[in-house]
Enzyme design. Structure first.
Site, PDB file in Angstrom:
ATOM      1  N   LYS A 113       0.812  -1.208   0.000  1.00  0.00           N
ATOM      2  CA  LYS A 113       0.000   0.000   0.000  1.00  0.00           C
ATOM      3  C   LYS A 113       0.854   1.270   0.000  1.00  0.00           C
ATOM      4  CE  LYS A 113      -3.979  -2.276   0.625  1.00  0.00           C
ATOM      5  NZ  LYS A 113      -3.599  -3.682   0.784  1.00  0.00           N
TER       6      LYS A 113
HETATM    7  C1  PLP Z   1      -4.321  -4.808   0.352  1.00  0.00           C
HETATM    8  C2  PLP Z   1      -3.522  -6.030   0.274  1.00  0.00           C
HETATM    9  C3  PLP Z   1      -3.791  -7.026  -0.673  1.00  0.00           C
HETATM   10  C4  PLP Z   1      -4.964  -6.933  -1.621  1.00  0.00           C
HETATM   11  O1  PLP Z   1      -4.810  -5.895  -2.557  1.00  0.00           O
HETATM   12  P1  PLP Z   1      -6.091  -5.392  -3.367  1.00  0.00           P
HETATM   13  O2  PLP Z   1      -5.599  -4.196  -4.142  1.00  0.00           O
HETATM   14  O3  PLP Z   1      -7.114  -5.018  -2.354  1.00  0.00           O
HETATM   15  O4  PLP Z   1      -6.519  -6.500  -4.238  1.00  0.00           O
HETATM   16  C5  PLP Z   1      -2.953  -8.115  -0.732  1.00  0.00           C
HETATM   17  N1  PLP Z   1      -1.917  -8.255   0.120  1.00  0.00           N
HETATM   18  C6  PLP Z   1      -1.622  -7.326   1.058  1.00  0.00           C
HETATM   19  C7  PLP Z   1      -0.490  -7.568   1.983  1.00  0.00           C
HETATM   20  C8  PLP Z   1      -2.409  -6.187   1.168  1.00  0.00           C
HETATM   21  O5  PLP Z   1      -2.104  -5.271   2.094  1.00  0.00           O
END
Ligand code: PLP
Length: 497
Positions: A113
């Site tokens: 993120k």
């Molecule tokens: C948010 C997240 C995901 C999923 O990503 P999306 O964009 O919601 O599909 C997968 N792995 C981790 C560690 C995340 O923080």
């Protein structure tokens, strides 16, 4: 370039407006009216460049109402030296012949993120100077764990912003919880809700479109925006790293320029894999987008059957950031694949909110089958994959990445497709120490989070990120837990209005 709403094609806004608003007032998501195209020459020019320079080139195709100076300011601020633990920002690790792990977790909060949420505050404050002079922006976040912390870290003490985060009280890992509840900064608030991520996300979406709140906000010179991947400003930075990863694949000689790759993504809200779809549509040679899910496999079923059905049990898994049954960003894909049929998208979304399901047309399903493959695995298989990768490759991966690696292995076995693959790695393993440790160690002595971190380090030798180690002994600053129906009041309380 302009943006429109997935639920009303007559909407026409600039990138700045799309980013400051977060979501369209009709409840739809902003999408570009056309996807910019890049060719081999464009890619060739990017290859010798740094991540920052690549990002500037790609973002300028989408953020056409930002000046070059503004884009440079934003990108250089987000990815400057020292913020990410790799000078490549998002390095590719060669796990095996033709298998490359794209490490997206090198940022300040150790999850992918950060790739978007380090940039979003810059994009948002730059955009709001164009669209919302003298207004304070309130960022409202629903999180399954990683978005909350990454958004808090990105927005802390950013002038003219406040950030409020809601997370499911039992739906995040201990490390994730501690990261959020100890957050510093004058403009931040964090609250747990009794419910799961979908409850948090639905609550936040309802607040966004609440006319009452809108009025109160106007009176107080406040405006909402979103740091969730419903915000275009979250998605567009993610397109960059797929373009960049392709450049790195060519640079490493894993593929020749123009040769196809596969992309494997551990998926929750469908944001990360949607960014890969945009990269493909721009002209990055991608053969198949492989969508990996945990036991909450609503997307696997959808991509294989054409019916989205959230009427099923919800599981709390060892990959909590993917514990989602309503994948918001799918709406954007449906808009594009239906030939931008906004009334059709409205119908499906209405059906989803009323009956929890919808079935796409044969035409849309045929395109989905051509673009995507999908698979899922449960916690037992996830654990087995962590063990296997650690033992055979001496590589420590987190639970989310393990889901992707597991699904990719099955895909390869079933299809025999050995196209070189980029596998998105979304979190540092120490964010999920208990699960990762139990996969690589038979006898665990530790009985608390930080002893597990130490034990995992002793076992693996993988460096512990300082920003996680330093949480040890910190006491939480935010302890509030609220009912999911009280979120609106909590927002008012947090803002003192
Ligand atoms: C948010 C997240 C995901 C999923 O990503 P999306 O964009 O919601 O599909 C997968 N792995 C981790 C560690 C995340 O923080």
């Amino acid at each position: 370039m302009y943006y429109t709403s997935t639920r009303d094609k007559s909407v026409r806004v600039t990138a700045s407006e799309a980013i400051t608003k977060g979501i369209s007032s009709d409840g739809g998501l902003f999408v570009p009216t056309e996807i910019p195209k890049i060719n081999e020459d464009f890619i060739k020019e990017l290859i010798p460049l740094s991540y920052i320079e690549r990002a500037k080139r790609v973002l300028s195709l989408y953020l056409t109402d930002f000046t070059d100076e503004e884009i440079s300011y934003c990108v250089e601020g987000a990815y400057k030296q020292g913020k990410f633990s790799s000078n490549k920002v998002a390095p590719l690790y060669e796990l095996a012949d033709g298998e490359y792990v794209l490490e997206l977790w090198r940022g300040p909060t150790c999850a992918f993120k950060d790739m978007a949420l380090q940039l979003l505050p810059y994009l948002l404050t730059t955009a709001s100077e164009k669209t919302l002079k003298d207004t304070e922006i309130v960022i409202l976040v629903a999180t399954s764990g990683d978005t909350g912390k990454a958004a808090l870290e990105g927005f802390k003490d950013v002038p003219n912003t406040k950030i409020l985060v809601f997370y499911p009280v039992d739906g995040v890992s201990p490390m994730q919880k501690l990261q959020m509840t100890t957050q510093e900064g004058e403009n931040v608030s964090v609250c747990a809700i009794e419910g799961n991520f979908d409850d948090a996300q639905s609550g936040v979406k309802a607040i966004f479109t609440d006319k009452d709140i809108e009025k109160k906000f106007k009176e107080n010179n406040l405006a909402f925006s979103s740091a969730n991947s419903i915000n275009w400003g979250r998605l567009v930075p993610q397109i960059v790293y797929y373009v960049s990863a392709y450049c790195d694949m060519v640079e490493k000689g894993a593929v020749a320029l123009g040769e196809e790759i596969n992309i494997v993504v551990p998926t929750g809200n469908f944001g990360n894999i949607l960014a890969a779809y945009y990269a493909k549509k721009m002209g990055i040679p991608v053969k198949t987008l492989i969508c990996a899910s945990n036991a909450n496999n609503v997307l696997t079923d959808f991509l294989k059957s054409g019916t989205y059905d959230k009427n099923r049990d919800f599981y709390c898994t060892t990959s909590p950031s993917m514990d989602i049954l309503i994948s918001s960003n799918l709406e954007r894909l449906l808009f594009h694949l239906s030939g931008e049929d906004d009334s059709q998208v409205r119908e499906w979304m209405q059906s989803l909110s009323e009956c929890g399901k919808y079935t796409v047309t044969d035409e849309v399903f045929a395109q989905i089958k051509a673009l995507f493959d999908a698979g899922c695995c449960d916690d037992f298989a996830t654990k087995g994959t962590i063990t296997e990768i650690f033992n055979s490759k001496n590589y420590l991966c987190d639970t989310h990445t393990a889901v992707a690696l597991n699904v990719y292995k099955s895909y390869k076995a079933q299809t025999g497709d050995s196209t070189p693959a980029v596998i998105a790695s979304t979190a540092n393993p120490y964010k999920f120490s208990a699960s990762v440790l139990s996969a690589v160690s038979k006898e665990i002595k530790a009985d608390n989070e930080f002893d597990m971190v130490d034990e995992l380090f002793a076992k693996s030798g993988e460096p512990v990120p300082a920003q996680l180690a330093s949480l040890k002994g910190k006491s939480p600053r935010f302890k509030q837990v609220c009912n999911k129906n009280d979120m609106k009041q909590v927002v008012f309380d947090m803002l003192g209005i």
